[in-house]
Design an enzyme around this catalytic site. Structure first.
Site, short mmCIF file in Angstrom:
data_model
loop_
_atom_site.label_atom_id
_atom_site.label_comp_id
_atom_site.label_asym_id
_atom_site.label_seq_id
_atom_site.Cartn_x
_atom_site.Cartn_y
_atom_site.Cartn_z
N ARG A 179 0.84 -1.20 0.00
CA ARG A 179 0.00 0.00 0.00
C ARG A 179 0.88 1.25 0.00
O ARG A 179 0.67 2.17 -0.76
CB ARG A 179 -0.86 -0.03 1.27
CG ARG A 179 -2.22 0.52 1.12
CD ARG A 179 -3.00 0.29 2.38
NE ARG A 179 -2.12 -0.01 3.53
CZ ARG A 179 -2.56 -0.18 4.76
NH1 ARG A 179 -3.83 -0.10 5.01
NH2 ARG A 179 -1.74 -0.46 5.75
N ARG A 240 -4.22 -14.89 5.09
CA ARG A 240 -5.60 -15.25 5.43
C ARG A 240 -6.28 -15.77 4.17
O ARG A 240 -6.08 -15.21 3.08
CB ARG A 240 -6.39 -14.05 5.96
CG ARG A 240 -6.09 -13.64 7.39
CD ARG A 240 -6.62 -14.66 8.42
NE ARG A 240 -6.41 -14.22 9.79
CZ ARG A 240 -5.34 -14.54 10.53
NH1 ARG A 240 -4.39 -15.30 10.05
NH2 ARG A 240 -5.24 -14.10 11.78
N GLU A 269 -12.18 -22.05 6.78
CA GLU A 269 -11.50 -23.05 7.61
C GLU A 269 -12.47 -23.69 8.61
O GLU A 269 -13.30 -22.97 9.16
CB GLU A 269 -10.34 -22.37 8.37
CG GLU A 269 -9.25 -21.93 7.42
CD GLU A 269 -8.13 -21.16 8.11
OE1 GLU A 269 -8.02 -21.22 9.34
OE2 GLU A 269 -7.35 -20.51 7.39
N HIS A 287 -3.27 -24.35 8.85
CA HIS A 287 -3.09 -23.04 9.51
C HIS A 287 -2.14 -23.15 10.72
O HIS A 287 -2.57 -22.96 11.86
CB HIS A 287 -4.45 -22.45 9.92
CG HIS A 287 -4.37 -20.96 10.19
ND1 HIS A 287 -5.44 -20.11 10.07
CD2 HIS A 287 -3.33 -20.16 10.56
CE1 HIS A 287 -5.08 -18.88 10.37
NE2 HIS A 287 -3.79 -18.89 10.68
C1 GLV Z 1 -2.27 -16.28 12.89
O1 GLV Z 1 -2.85 -16.62 11.90
C2 GLV Z 1 -2.26 -14.95 13.43
O2 GLV Z 1 -2.89 -14.03 12.88
O3 GLV Z 1 -1.62 -14.78 14.46
#
Ligand code: GLV
Length: 326
Positions: A179, A240, A269, A287
């Site tokens: 950004r 994510r 998830e 994850h």
């Molecule tokens: C893990 O995915 C975090 O955001 O700490």
């Protein structure tokens, strides 16, 4: 009557953190190794000062309304997309996260996925275990070279930056999109080149995602973006799931628009798009980007200290919504 703060914890954390919480608070918690339902979280926070929760707990206004006296929601994660920050701020509830302590560990995981998908490690492991291997062959499991390839980093926050020395250790050429652009001096000293997103996608052999999830980054990579990537490109996502349109990614993988992916996070998830379970050119991890004993302990202690500080009326060290203290 104890003057220790009352804290509700949604799932057991590492032993050192549990000891800290047990010593310094009146702790109630989920006793089972599973997610709590919304109703259970609402019940759990009644009468407490602080909530210590996980990235899998979706904390919305309805939950917060269950305890008008709640002082803090301390997330055991650096990402806080699971919490309605606006609602918490409107109710004067502090929200905290765990930045910094998981940076290197998560970058290690991104690099592990990058190497794994490039060199087909998980695929080869499955092959050997099924007793299918009949010996070395010159054309077996040929992968992609990592050394001297071009890595495109999407997002250059703490974790994205931490990818740079790893990549340079493998003599990779590093492009980035962020950004805000670095200054020319910073770019020169880090030896990275800024690109607009489309150009980065066109030029990279590996693309790794390191942006936060928010309204602007949802489906940042979709059908159009995949169509720009090289057919031999490999995608890595440890950020994510919703940053990628997972259905569009499956189509891109199936049609050969991109060659493979190393994934740690998913849109829904713990469910994946069904095709992903079957694809040999995709490495799927559950994850676990921050999942080392040391890092999860640091995250736990940090979340606990944040929670305790806010419960005691002090400004917590890792505050996401400073407006609450203005
Ligand atoms: C893990 O995915 C975090 O955001 O700490």
């Amino acid at each position: 009557m104890s003057d220790k703060p009352k804290i509700f914890l949604t799932r057991e954390l590492p032993p050192q953190t549990m000891e800290l919480l047990q010593n310094q608070s009146v702790l109630t918690m989920n006793q089972e190794d599973r997610y709590l339902t919304k109703a259970e979280i609402m019940e759990g926070i009644r009468g407490v000062d602080g909530l210590l929760c996980l990235l899998t707990d979706s904390i919305d206004d309805e939950i917060l309304a269950a305890n008008p006296a709640l002082k803090v929601v301390a997330n055991f994660a650096v990402g806080f997309n699971n919490i309605d920050i606006e609602a918490a701020t409107a109710r004067n509830i502090a929200v905290t996260n765990t930045p910094g302590v998981l940076t290197e560990t998560t970058a290690d995981m991104a690099f592990a996925l990058l190497l794994d998908v490039a060199r087909r490690v998980a695929e080869g492991d499955r092959f050997v275990r099924t007793r299918a291997w009949e010996g070395w062959g010159p054309l077996q499991f040929l992968g992609a070279d990592v050394s001297h390839a071009t890595l495109g980093l999407i997002g250059l926050g703490r974790i994205g930056k931490s990818m740079i020395p790893r990549a340079q250790g493998f003599s990779m050429n590093v492009l980035y999109w962020n950004r805000t652009r670095l200054t020319p001096d910073e770019e020169a000293s880090l030896r990275v080149t800024y690109c607009e997103l489309d150009e980065l996608l066109q030029q990279s052999d590996f693309v790794s995602l390191h942006v936060a999830q928010n309204a602007e980054t949802r489906h940042l990579l979709g059908a159009r973006e995949f169509s720009l990537m090289k057919p031999e490109a490999l995608l890595v996502n440890t950020a994510r799931g919703p940053i990628v349109d997972e259905k569009a990614m499956v189509t891109a993988l199936e049609s050969g628009q991109i060659a493979g992916a190393g994934l740690d996070v998913y849109e829904q998830e713990p469910l994946l798009e069904p095709e992903l379970y079957e694809m040999d050119n995709v490495v799927v991890a559950p994850h676990l980007g921050s999942g080392t004993i040391g890092t999860r302990t640091k995250m736990g202690n940090m979340a606990a200290e944040n929670c305790l500080a806010a419960c005691r009326g002090q400004r917590p060290p890792n505050l996401v919504n400073p407006q609450v203290y203005d």
